[in-house]
Design a protein around this motif. Sequence first.
Motif, mmCIF file in Angstrom:
data_model
loop_
_atom_site.group_PDB
_atom_site.id
_atom_site.type_symbol
_atom_site.label_atom_id
_atom_site.label_comp_id
_atom_site.label_asym_id
_atom_site.label_seq_id
_atom_site.Cartn_x
_atom_site.Cartn_y
_atom_site.Cartn_z
ATOM 1 N N UNK A 83 0.834 -1.216 0.000
ATOM 2 C CA UNK A 83 0.000 0.000 0.000
ATOM 3 C C UNK A 83 0.865 1.260 0.000
ATOM 4 N N UNK A 84 2.098 1.149 0.501
ATOM 5 C CA UNK A 84 2.985 2.313 0.516
ATOM 6 C C UNK A 84 3.312 2.772 -0.897
ATOM 7 N N UNK A 85 3.184 1.857 -1.872
ATOM 8 C CA UNK A 85 3.475 2.189 -3.252
ATOM 9 C C UNK A 85 2.561 3.250 -3.824
ATOM 10 N N UNK A 86 1.401 3.463 -3.205
ATOM 11 C CA UNK A 86 0.489 4.502 -3.699
ATOM 12 C C UNK A 86 0.940 5.906 -3.287
ATOM 13 N N UNK A 87 1.930 5.981 -2.395
ATOM 14 C CA UNK A 87 2.458 7.293 -2.032
ATOM 15 C C UNK A 87 3.626 7.702 -2.924
ATOM 16 N N UNK A 88 4.032 6.803 -3.815
ATOM 17 C CA UNK A 88 5.131 7.084 -4.743
ATOM 18 C C UNK A 88 4.722 6.579 -6.126
ATOM 19 N N UNK A 89 5.596 6.671 -7.076
ATOM 20 C CA UNK A 89 5.301 6.184 -8.426
ATOM 21 C C UNK A 89 6.585 5.669 -9.064
ATOM 22 N N UNK A 90 6.471 4.607 -9.836
ATOM 23 C CA UNK A 90 7.607 4.112 -10.603
ATOM 24 C C UNK A 90 7.360 4.448 -12.068
ATOM 25 N N UNK A 91 8.366 5.053 -12.700
ATOM 26 C CA UNK A 91 8.213 5.632 -14.032
ATOM 27 C C UNK A 91 9.320 5.110 -14.944
ATOM 28 N N UNK A 92 8.952 4.683 -16.127
ATOM 29 C CA UNK A 92 9.939 4.296 -17.151
ATOM 30 C C UNK A 92 10.428 5.565 -17.839
ATOM 31 N N UNK A 93 11.739 5.698 -18.015
ATOM 32 C CA UNK A 93 12.300 6.876 -18.681
ATOM 33 C C UNK A 93 13.278 6.418 -19.766
ATOM 34 N N UNK A 94 13.762 7.395 -20.551
ATOM 35 C CA UNK A 94 14.728 7.080 -21.613
ATOM 36 C C UNK A 94 14.128 6.165 -22.654
ATOM 37 N N UNK A 95 14.952 5.256 -23.175
ATOM 38 C CA UNK A 95 14.492 4.320 -24.205
ATOM 39 C C UNK A 95 13.377 3.427 -23.710
ATOM 40 N N UNK A 96 13.475 3.016 -22.454
ATOM 41 C CA UNK A 96 12.417 2.188 -21.876
ATOM 42 C C UNK A 96 11.123 2.990 -21.804
ATOM 43 N N UNK A 97 11.232 4.272 -21.512
ATOM 44 C CA UNK A 97 10.041 5.118 -21.503
ATOM 45 C C UNK A 97 9.381 5.177 -22.875
ATOM 46 N N UNK A 167 7.078 7.471 -18.677
ATOM 47 C CA UNK A 167 5.826 6.708 -18.819
ATOM 48 C C UNK A 167 5.506 6.080 -17.465
ATOM 49 N N UNK A 168 4.327 6.371 -16.943
ATOM 50 C CA UNK A 168 3.935 5.849 -15.634
ATOM 51 C C UNK A 168 3.682 4.353 -15.726
ATOM 52 N N UNK A 169 4.309 3.605 -14.807
ATOM 53 C CA UNK A 169 4.097 2.161 -14.748
ATOM 54 C C UNK A 169 3.156 1.787 -13.608
ATOM 55 N N UNK A 170 3.397 2.342 -12.441
ATOM 56 C CA UNK A 170 2.552 2.010 -11.285
ATOM 57 C C UNK A 170 2.729 3.082 -10.219
ATOM 58 N N UNK A 171 1.735 3.190 -9.336
ATOM 59 C CA UNK A 171 1.843 4.109 -8.220
ATOM 60 C C UNK A 171 0.971 5.341 -8.382
ATOM 61 N N UNK A 172 1.376 6.413 -7.758
ATOM 62 C CA UNK A 172 0.579 7.623 -7.621
ATOM 63 C C UNK A 172 0.539 8.428 -8.920
ATOM 64 N N UNK A 173 -0.644 8.460 -9.574
ATOM 65 C CA UNK A 173 -0.773 9.184 -10.838
ATOM 66 C C UNK A 173 -0.616 10.689 -10.655
ATOM 67 N N UNK A 174 -1.101 11.211 -9.544
ATOM 68 C CA UNK A 174 -1.026 12.661 -9.315
ATOM 69 C C UNK A 174 0.426 13.127 -9.272
ATOM 70 N N UNK A 175 1.281 12.346 -8.580
ATOM 71 C CA UNK A 175 2.701 12.693 -8.550
ATOM 72 C C UNK A 175 3.276 12.766 -9.957
ATOM 73 N N UNK A 176 2.906 11.769 -10.773
ATOM 74 C CA UNK A 176 3.425 11.706 -12.140
ATOM 75 C C UNK A 176 2.973 12.921 -12.951
#
Length: 903
Positions: A83-97, A167-176
């Motif tokens: 549940x702590x993952x909703x307070x942060x976000x994991x984002x793909x960047x660069x080529x992976x993005x 590119x947002x992968x998971x977590x808090x959309x607002x942060x992204x």
Amino acid sequence: MATLPSETQTSPIDRQLLDLIDLDHRLAAGADITEALRGALSEADETLAARFLEGTPAATLVPQRAAVMDAIVIRLWRHTTGSAGQRAAVVAVGGYGRGELHPASDTDLMVLVPEVADADLEDRLRDFITSLWDVGVEVGHSVRTGEECRVEAEKDITVATNLMEARLLAGNEALFHDMEAATSPFQVWPGPAFFEAKWAEQQARHQRYHDTAYNLEPNLKESPGGLRDIHMIGWVAKRHFNVASLAGLVELGFLSETEFEALRHGTHFLWDVRFALHLQAGRREDRLLFEHQTDLARQFGYKDTEHTLAVEQFMQRYYRTIMHLNRLNEMLLQLYQESILYADDGEKPRLINKRFQVKRGFIEVTHRSIFNRYPFAMLELFLLMQQHPEIRGIRASTVRLLRENRDRINVDFRSDLRVRSLFMEIFRQPLGITHALRRMHGHGILGRYIPAFAEITGRMQYDLFHVYTVDTHTLMVIRNLRRFALALDGEDSRLLEQIHARLPKPELVYLAGLFHDIAKGRGGDHSELGAEDAYQFCLEHGLSRYDCRLVAWLVRKHLRMSMTAQRRDISDPDVIEAFAAEMGDHTHLDYLYLLTVADIRATDPKLWNSWRSALLRELYSRTSRALRRGLGESVDQDELIEEAQARARVLLRRDGLHHMTVRSIWRHFTPDYFLRYTPEEVAWHTAAIHSAGSAAHEPLILIEPGTRRGGTEVFIYTRDQANIFALAVSAFDQLGLDIQDARIITTTNGYTLDSFLVLDERLADDTMDDDRLTTIRATLTDNLQRSAPQEPANRGLPRRLRHFSTDTQLDFADTDSSGRTPLEMITGDQPGLLARVGQVFARHGVRVQNAKIATIGERAEDVFFLTDAESQPLSRGLRQQLRGDLLALFEDDADVMRRGDGV
């Protein structure tokens, strides 16, 4: 509408792949998550590799691997952060993005965290990153707040670029979304500033790769025309025009459908090569190294033909692809420049003639139909740029019209007298010839006008000697010829400038430069075939038959001067007399000298050194003197000897040596000595021998860095012995010095006068410090007092040499006028080669009287002038013994290198 690979959406095949690894089923069955994800990733990679080898294009597989990685990262995020993952976000960047992951590409992630992060969240994020490594993900990651993203993006254009592709992968959309807003063009790097910064970044990158993508081992991403240039187009499009894909540029009118397809096709090919390269290397690798090129060519279905290796065909396709991509990149960036930086400019164009005008320093057509109505204007454009050097370039819209009308360059176009006149005018202009030809080539005009030039475009030769493709090398030759009009530095430049200034028609040597390698790859003698092409071309372009013959002669003979200098004894008057007869007159010599120097300098920047410069200058000087004397008027050797001695006596008299002292030393020297050394060298040797006095029974070693012959001169005066050459070269091998030239003369009283010209490739110039000179003297002294040379160390081949094989050639020529038997040896270069050859000579009592040592890329091309122990020519039997032992030596060395002994 078609999309580039980076814009490909998840396909049904992606779903099949995800079903295959069946992550959720594994996890539901209670499998350990690390083991389950590691196994899934491994299976996915094996499946993708198998599909690629079966023929599935990388354009399909690259986004599939990104989709697999998405599935793994998302599940691991949920598992480790809860549940702590909703307070942060994991984002793909660069080529992976962008949704691009090649087999060994890094997985670039950014973790967005709130301004205040609690300890529990920090612990869970550490677990997440650690777990990624445990699973086998090669991850590059950063942890930032939204504000930190803004600050870093503002400071660093690279960070801003990476975040654009987030590119947002998971977590808090607002942060992204807050991060996206904070790093948008409204906050940092607005369109114009972003464009200028990225363009400067690209220019700096191209300069790091020598402004050419045509090096022997190019970089798929970073070289001009590589993947990074395509990314550049997309980044600017997204930042300034807010289009999600390059397809959006077609809708905006910045890209035509044809240009878009060319970009897509080129990108697909580079992706295929990169995918295959990663699989072959087993790691992330973007350089097309020699160890991969041959296998890649085979994998892509190329086969050796009679005249062209499979690897050369494959690399030609690569070079042509990046050349086309580079052209598109330049055109689109200029369109961006006009739209982004000059959008509000109201400057009126300045008319040049009824077909062309200039606006903001760029030349453009006055009407879209100009090339249709006046096809010859496609050449006139480049002539006008020469005549108006203030013009900065060609307007992008005109570049596009050039591309669209190139098919009009056909037989009728080439037969048009106006066109032919324009082409020759380009060659006769006082300025801008190289720039004009490079622009014509870059825009695909030169190859259309001269179809034979199109055949050598992108053509590489699979060796270490030719570091550029044939077309690039050709244009560099012409550039060098043009530079000879100015004295840039040193004696060479002054001489070259003087010779260039007295050429009756400089355009003839430029034409010879254009055609000298144009027949490469056709089979047969490229010099002869190219001469035929050059003669016909010149004839069709209105040159006199004399000029046509001169250009054709230069193409036919363009290798003769370098071959003579490097493989013949140019101190031999007979050699000079024969070469002068081949030149015929001073005009032909002048033209050929300039072409030869320009050619060598444009083959490999490292190949041109002080020794080659001095060697060619000496051949030119000696031949010039022979021509002034008159052909057929053979110089008397006694006259040359008397002249050399007279000049040397003058120098020695200044040093205080009495003429009787000089005579007592010289009475033991053979006539050959005075023919092969300059008066300055004779005086230097004589003074040193006199100073040595009673100590002359010990080896006398003189060292002179930066001599007129180039490199460092090492002179040895010592008691004669049969293996003197082997002992000396063994010492130089220990010291890591490259021998360029050797002269060995025996006196009548049992001494030997030996000169070695050596280069230290570790030094930027020919200057050695005192410690280095002391080491050379000590090592030589020690070796020369041995009865036999030390066994050369088995040093492994440098990486680049391991991938080439050179068939050994040993050819004994007819005995020369001095009673020496020349042996020409061509074999693969390797450490300690000359020392081993010297040992073979010593075993057979063979004396080396002179040697020409040349390393040409991966090939050793050496010429030895030999006698037996009695200073007589080699007998037939001795030649056969030498040949057998040398061939056995090279075979043994090849076996060692293949096994990797000594590496």
